[in-house]
Design a protein around this motif. Structure first.
Motif, mmCIF file in Angstrom:
data_model
loop_
_atom_site.group_PDB
_atom_site.id
_atom_site.type_symbol
_atom_site.label_atom_id
_atom_site.label_comp_id
_atom_site.label_asym_id
_atom_site.label_seq_id
_atom_site.Cartn_x
_atom_site.Cartn_y
_atom_site.Cartn_z
ATOM 1 N N ALA A 510 0.826 -1.132 0.053
ATOM 2 C CA ALA A 510 -0.026 0.085 -0.084
ATOM 3 C C ALA A 510 0.712 1.249 0.034
ATOM 4 N N ILE A 511 2.022 1.419 0.580
ATOM 5 C CA ILE A 511 2.812 2.446 0.785
ATOM 6 C C ILE A 511 3.461 2.515 -0.621
ATOM 7 N N ALA A 512 3.795 1.561 -1.136
ATOM 8 C CA ALA A 512 4.634 1.637 -2.348
ATOM 9 C C ALA A 512 3.698 2.365 -3.555
ATOM 10 N N LYS A 513 2.393 1.613 -3.777
ATOM 11 C CA LYS A 513 1.333 2.278 -4.572
ATOM 12 C C LYS A 513 0.887 3.501 -4.216
ATOM 13 N N GLY A 514 0.697 4.028 -3.138
ATOM 14 C CA GLY A 514 0.323 5.298 -2.411
ATOM 15 C C GLY A 514 1.156 6.380 -2.636
ATOM 16 N N ARG A 515 2.748 5.889 -3.015
ATOM 17 C CA ARG A 515 3.650 6.771 -3.292
ATOM 18 C C ARG A 515 3.450 6.937 -4.917
ATOM 19 N N ALA A 516 3.343 5.774 -5.463
ATOM 20 C CA ALA A 516 3.206 5.965 -7.005
ATOM 21 C C ALA A 516 1.859 6.588 -7.579
ATOM 22 N N GLN A 517 0.951 6.446 -6.799
ATOM 23 C CA GLN A 517 -0.411 7.058 -6.925
ATOM 24 C C GLN A 517 -0.585 8.692 -6.450
ATOM 25 N N GLU A 518 0.616 9.062 -5.907
ATOM 26 C CA GLU A 518 0.629 10.448 -5.161
ATOM 27 C C GLU A 518 -0.549 10.466 -4.169
ATOM 28 N N ARG A 519 -0.479 9.775 -3.169
ATOM 29 C CA ARG A 519 -1.612 9.505 -1.957
ATOM 30 C C ARG A 519 -0.724 9.879 -0.847
ATOM 31 N N PRO A 520 -0.302 11.016 -0.560
ATOM 32 C CA PRO A 520 0.676 10.995 0.784
ATOM 33 C C PRO A 520 -0.171 10.886 2.189
ATOM 34 N N VAL A 521 -1.419 11.103 2.175
ATOM 35 C CA VAL A 521 -2.110 10.768 3.253
ATOM 36 C C VAL A 521 -2.196 9.361 3.480
ATOM 37 N N LEU A 522 -2.503 8.388 2.535
ATOM 38 C CA LEU A 522 -2.489 7.112 2.677
ATOM 39 C C LEU A 522 -1.135 6.657 3.018
ATOM 40 N N VAL A 523 -0.140 7.024 2.491
ATOM 41 C CA VAL A 523 1.197 6.630 2.947
ATOM 42 C C VAL A 523 1.392 7.078 4.253
ATOM 43 N N ALA A 524 1.093 8.206 4.915
ATOM 44 C CA ALA A 524 1.391 8.618 6.508
ATOM 45 C C ALA A 524 0.674 7.484 7.278
#
Length: 892
Positions: A510-524
Motif C-alpha cells: 500500500a505504501i509503494a502504491k500510495g507513493r506511485a499514486q501520489e497519495r501522501p495521506v494514505l502513505v502517512a
C-alpha cells in the motif's frame, strides 16, 4: 467469477471446531450445546484470536440498541458458559483469558479451514483466484487504531456528506442473481471545479458550491460514476498552474490513470455587468480523457441568488451532450431534496467539508454548526458534523448528529439513505448493521470502489475472511480501480489476528502504491498502521523505530497533526519499552501539544492520563497530580465517564500514597459514583480496593475487610484474574494486622507463583513482600530473610517506585528481627530520604516506626520513646490510626 462459490472460514482449536455457517461448536466431532449469546461471544473471540476484545466491543456486538440488561452480570454469565463449554479454567485458562480493566483474549492457536458457500458478493468477470485465509497462524494482540479508525479516515471520500447525490437502482430480492451477472462499469466523471475569472476572493466559494450542485445534477439517475470530491481536491493540487479552463492531453491521460476519470468537467464563472451584478455566467467544458477531445462546451447565464436553477440547467445541458437520458421532473425534485435549503448553507457545508479534508476539525465543526443552525433539516450537514465531532473525540455528539442525519434521510434516494444508515451504525459501534447497510449499497453499485471499501472495512470488525472476499472482488475491477492502494491497506487490516506477515506485506504494498499514486495521506496512515503493527511482532528494533518515524514525517508533510499526535503516543510506548523514560516523556508531551492544536479533546485527556499514570509509577507525585487533574475536564467535556472514573481512582491512589487519606477517600467515592452511573463493575472494584487500603491505614480493619470483600466479589464476577490476586494479597496483609498472619500464607504463595508464571513482575514482588511480612509476624525470621533475598532481583527490575521502596522497608524490618538489627540502619536512613523526596507520606510514617524500633532494639530507650510519642501524634493527626496504634503499643 460468476458461478464460483467463495470459501468461508471454519475455525479449529484443540479438539474443538467452530462452524459459523452452521452456528455450531463441536468437540472431536460431537456437538457441544451452547446457547446463542455465548456462541456469538465465542465466535467474536475466536475470529480475533490473540487480540484483546474490549468489554465495550462486546457490549456493542452482543447487545443491540435498545436492549436493556445488567451488562456486567450478563457478560459474566456468558463468559462462564463459554468456559464451561470448553472445559476451561478461569484461574489457569487455556482458551479464554481475562484482561483486567480491558476485556478478554482468546489464547489457543487457531487453524482456519474453508468450505464452499453460495456467493453473495458482486464480482467482476475476471478469472482470478479468491483470497484464502492462511492456516495455522498464531496471532498477537495489538491496539489497532490504524486498522479500522485510521483506514476509516481514508474512506471518508465515500461518505454521504461529501456529495449531494442520489440514484435510482433498487436492491434485488435475489442478490445471488446479481452476483452472477457481469459488472458493468459506468462512465466516470470528475467535476474539477470552476475558475473565478475576475479573481475576487469573496467569490471563491462559488466554485466548490457549483461543483457540488453540478455533481448532484449529473449523478441523480445513477448512470454515471462520479469521482469523489476529496479525490478531486487532491488531484487539483497537482495540476499544472496554467491549466484550469481546458486541459492538455498529457494532463487528461494522467487523470484517466488517477483517479480513473473517463470525462472531466471544468470551466469558469464571472458576474455579468449590470446593477449590483445580480446575474452570473457559467462556462462549462467537458473533455474526454482518452483522446483529449472536447465533448461539450456550454455557456449558461442565471441569477446569482438562484444557483440551484443555474446548476440544474447546466446539468441538463451536459447530460444531453453526453448522450444520457434527461432527468425527469421526478429526478429533478429528488435532486433538490438532496440539496440544502439555501445558498448560505451550501457554502458553509462545502467549506466545512474542505476543512475536514485539511484536518482542521475545529474549523470544520464551527462551519458545520453554522450550517445546521441555518438549515436544521439538511441531513448531509449533520452527517459531516458527526465526523467532525468524532475526530475531536466527542463520541456522544458524533452519535447524536449521525442519528439526526438518519432521521432526516427518509426523503433521500436509496443510495444516500444507505450511506447515512451505514455511517449511523458505524458511529453507534454496531458493526453488523453497518455491514448490512454497506452490503446493500455495494449491491446497488458493484463498480464503486469506495462502497466496496466501506463494506470491507466494516466486515473486518465482524468477519475478516468476508472482508478478504470483498477485496478480492475489488481487485478484479479494471485498472485503475483494481490497483488502488486503499485495497492493499484494507487487506493489511483484514490480516490482523490471522497472519501478521501478510498484514505487514500488504501494508508495504500500500505504501509503494500510495507513493506511485501520489497519495501522501494514505502513505502517512499506512506507516502509522505499521508502527502499531510492529508492537510485539518479530521485527527489529530499528525497523520498528523507522516505521514510526516515517509515519510521523509523512503526517507532518501532509499537515495531519492529529495523525502525528497518535504516532507520537506510539513512539512514547516504543521508547518506554526500551527503557528510555526521557524520550518517552518527550513524545507524550509533544503528543499532548499536537492534540491541543487540533482540538482533539479525548486525545488530550487520554494522553495526559497515560503520562500521569506513568509519572505516578515513577514516583513523581506532583507531576502525576497535575496531569491526572488536567485530564479530568477533557474527559468530562467528551462525556467519557469511564475515563473520569478511572482517573479519579488514580487520583485516589495518589492521595493515599502522599499521606492524605481524606482526599483519597473523596476521590475514591467520586470515582465510585461515576463507575456506578455507567455500571462499570471493573472500575467499581478498583475503587473498593482503594477504599480498603484507606480503611486499613486508618486502622478500621472491619470496614477494610468489608471493602476488600466487595472488590473481590466484583472481580470474581467479571473474571478478572490478575486483579483478584491483587485483592487477595491486600486481604492477606489485612490478616496480618488482624493478628492472623498464617491465614494468608498459602494464598500468598499461590499468587506469587501464578504471577511469576505470567511474568507480572510488580505483582509478584508485592506478593513476595507481604509473604515476608506474614512469615515475620509468625516469627519465621529465617524464612522471611530467604524470601527477601529471592525477590531482590524483582525489586531491581521493577518499574514501580513505591513497590521498590516497600520492598526496602520490609527488608529492613526483616533485618531488625535478626541477630544484627543495626545492619538495617543505612537502609532505613536511605528509605526515609527517598520517601520524603518523592512525597510518600504514608510510607514515611511506616519507615519512622521501623527507625524508632531500631533505636529501641539498640538500647536507646529514651530516644526511642520520644520518637514513638512524636510519631503517634503525627500519625493520629493525619488519620493513620494503624501506625498510631503501633507506635503507642511500642512505647509500652
Amino acid at each position: 467469477m460468476a458461478g464460483t462459490s467463495p470459501k468461508v472460514a471454519c475455525y479449529r482449536f484443540g479438539p474443538f471446531e467452530l462452524d459459523p455457517g452452521e452456528a455450531t461448536l463441536s468437540r472431536n466431532g460431537a456437538r457441544v450445546r451452547l446457547q446463542d449469546l455465548p456462541y456469538r461471544l465465542l465466535l467474536m473471540l475466536v475470529e480475533r484470536a490473540g487480540e484483546i476484545v474490549t468489554r465495550e466491543e462486546l457490549r456493542q456486538h452482543l447487545w443491540p440498541e435498545n436492549t436493556f440488561v445488567e451488562f456486567d452480570n450478563s457478560l459474566g454469565v456468558a463468559i462462564r458458559k463459554v468456559r464451561e463449554s470448553l472445559n476451561d479454567n478461569a484461574d489457569a485458562p487455556q482458551y479464554v483469558a481475562t484482561i483486567p480493566r480491558r476485556g478478554y483474549r482468546f489464547l489457543a492457536p487457531v487453524t482456519v479451514q474453508t468450505r464452499e458457500e453460495p456467493l453473495n458478493l458482486p464480482l467482476h468477470q475476471v478469472s482470478s483466484p479468491p483470497v484464502k485465509p492462511t492456516p495455522d497462524f498464531r496471532p498477537r494482540n495489538i491496539d489497532w487504531y490504524w486498522a479500522v479508525a485510521g483506514l476509516g479516515l481514508l474512506l471518508l471520500t465515500a461518505g454521504v456528506f461529501f456529495r449531494f447525490r442520489s440514484g435510482p437502482p433498487s436492491i434485488s430480492s435475489k442478490p445471488e442473481a446479481q452476483a452472477a451477472a457481469q459488472v458493468r462499469l459506468r462512465r466516470s466523471v470528475a467535476v474539477l471545479g470552476f475558475r473565478n475569472l475576475p479573481g475576487r476572493h469573496e467569490d471563491d466559494w462559488l466554485s466548490p458550491v457549483f461543483s457540488e450542485m453540478l455533481d448532484t445534477e449529473l449523478g441523480t439517475r445513477g448512470d454515471l460514476r462520479m469521482v469523489s470530491a476529496e479525490d478531486i481536491a487532491r488531484i487539483k493540487r497537482d495540476l499544472p498552474p496554467n491549466e484550469g479552463v481546458s486541459l492538455a492531453k498529457a494532463t487528461l491521460e494522467r487523470l484517466r490513470e488517477n483517479p480513473g476519470a473517463d470525462m472531466v468537467v471544468l470551466g469558469s464563472y464571472t458576474p455579468m455587468p449590470g446593477k449590483n451584478e445580480t446575474r452570473i455566467r457559467l462556462d462549462l467544458r467537458v473533455q474526454d480523457t482518452a483522446d483529449g477531445e472536447t465533448i461539450a462546451e456550454e455557456a449558461i447565464t442565471g441569477e446569482r441568488n438562484d444557483l440551484f436553477d443555474l446548476a440544474a440547467r447546466a446539468g441538463a445541458r451536459l447530460r444531453q451532450r453526453m448522450g444520457l437520458v434527461a432527468n425527469s421532473l421526478g429526478d429533478a425534485n429528488e435532486a433538490r431534496v438532496a440539496l440544502p435549503s439555501d445558498q448560505r448553507t451550501a457554502r458553509l457545508y462545502v467549506e466545512g467539508r474542505a476543512k475536514l479534508w485539511a484536518f482542521d476539525f475545529q474549523g470544520a465543526r464551527d462551519l458545520l454548526l453554522e450550517a445546521v443552525a441555518i438549515d436544521p433539516q439538511f441531513p448531509l450537514a449533520h452527517s459531516a458534523l458527526s465526523e467532525a465531532w468524532w475526530h475531536l473525540g466527542y463520541q456522544n455528539k458524533a452519535q447524536a448528529e449521525a442519528q439526526r442525519a438518519r432521521e432526516l434521510s427518509h426523503d433521500l434516494m436509496q443510495e444516500d439513505r444507505l450511506l447515512i444508515e451505514g455511517q449511523y451504525w458505524r458511529a453507534m459501534n454496531d458493526t453488523p448493521k453497518a455491514v448490512q447497510a454497506y452490503s446493500n449499497l455495494f449491491h446497488l453499485y458493484p463498480d464503486s470502489l469506495d462502497y466496496g471499501l466501506l463494506l470491507a472495512t466494516a466486515q473486518i470488525g465482524v468477519q475478516p475472511s468476508a472482508a478478504l472476499q470483498t477485496l478480492a472482488a475489488l481487485r478484479r475491477l479494471p485498472a485503475p480501480l483494481g490497483d488502488d492502494a486503499r485495497i492493499d491497506m484494507t487487506e493489511a487490516s483484514a490480516w490482523i489476528g490471522r497472519d501478521l506477515i501478510k498484514a505487514r506485506a500488504a501494508a508495504k504494498t500500500a505504501i509503494a502504491k500510495g507513493r506511485a499514486q501520489e497519495r501522501p495521506v494514505l502513505v502517512a496512515r499506512t506507516y502509522g498502521f505499521l508502527c502499531q503493527l510492529n508492537v510485539g511482532a518479530d521485527v527489529s528494533t530499528q525497523d520498528k523505530l523507522s516505521d514510526c518515524k516515517n509515519a510521523r514525517e509523512a503526517a507532518i508533510a501532509t499537515g495531519d497533526r492529529n495523525t502525528e499526535a497518535i504516532v507520537l503516543t506510539d513512539l512514547a510506548g516504543f521508547y518506554s519499552q526500551q527503557g528510555d523514560a526521557a524520550r518517552a516523556e518527550e513524545m507524550f508531551l509533544m503528543s499532548i501539544k499536537r492534540f491541543r492544536e487540533v482540538g482533539n479533546v479525548e486525545g488530550i485527556a487520554t494522553t495526559m492520563a497515560d503520562l500521569g499514570a506513568v509519572r505516578l509509577t515513577q514516583g513523581d507525585l506532583n507531576e502525576a497530580r497535575k496531569l491526572l487533574e488536567g485530564s479530568l475536564p477533557n474527559y468530562r467535556a467528551v462525556e467519557d465517564k469511564e475515563g473520569v472514573a478511572l482517573t479519579l481512582n488514580d487520583l485516589g491512589d495518589l492521595s493515599r500514597q502522599s499521606g492524605n487519606l481524606q482526599a483519597a477517600e473523596t476521590n475514591y467515592r467520586q470515582a465510585k459514583e461515576a463507575a456506578e452511573e455507567i455500571e462499570n463493575t471493573s472500575a467499581q472494584a478498583f475503587v473498593l480496593n482503594g477504599l480498603g487500603d484507606v480503611f486499613t491505614d486508618r486502622g478500621d480493619l472491619a470496614q477494610a475487610r468489608k471493602s476488600y470483600e466487595g472488590a473481590l466479589a466484583l472481580r470474581k464476577q467479571v473474571g478478572e484474574k490478575q486483579t483478584v490476586g491483587e485483592t487477595q494479597i491486600a486481604m492477606a496483609r489485612l490478616s496480618i494486622e488482624e493478628g492472623r498472619p498464617a491465614d494468608g500464607e498459602t494464598t500468598l504463595r499461590q499468587w506469587k507463583e501464578q504471577f511469576h508464571l505470567e511474568q507480572q513482575v510488580d505483582d509478584e514482588l508485592a506478593a513476595s513482600v507481604v509473604l515476608a511480612e506474614s512469615l515475620l509476624a509468625q516469627h519465621k525470621q529465617a524464612e522471611a530473610q530467604k524470601e527477601m533475598e529471592e525477590s531482590q532481583s524483582l525489586a531491581v527490575g521493577s518499574q514501580d517506585m513505591l513497590g521498590r521502596l516497600q520492598y526496602d522497608l520490609t527488608s529492613a524490618r526483616v533485618m531488625l528481627a535478626s541477630d544484627h538489627p543495626g545492619m538495617c540502619k543505612p537502609r532505613l536512613e536511605k528509605l526515609l530520604r527517598e520517601a520524603r523526596a518523592h512525597g510518600y507520606g504514608g510510607l514515611e510514617l511506616k519507615a519512622m516506626l521501623a527507625a524508632a524500633d531500631l533505636e529501641k532494639r539498640s538500647g536507646h530507650t529514651a530516644l526511642a520513646q520520644g520518637q514513638l510519642a512524636s510519631l503517634e501524634r503525627i500519625a493520629r493527626d493525619k488519620g493513620f490510626g494503624l501506625v498510631a496504634r503501633s507506635a503507642a503499643a511500642a512505647r509500652v
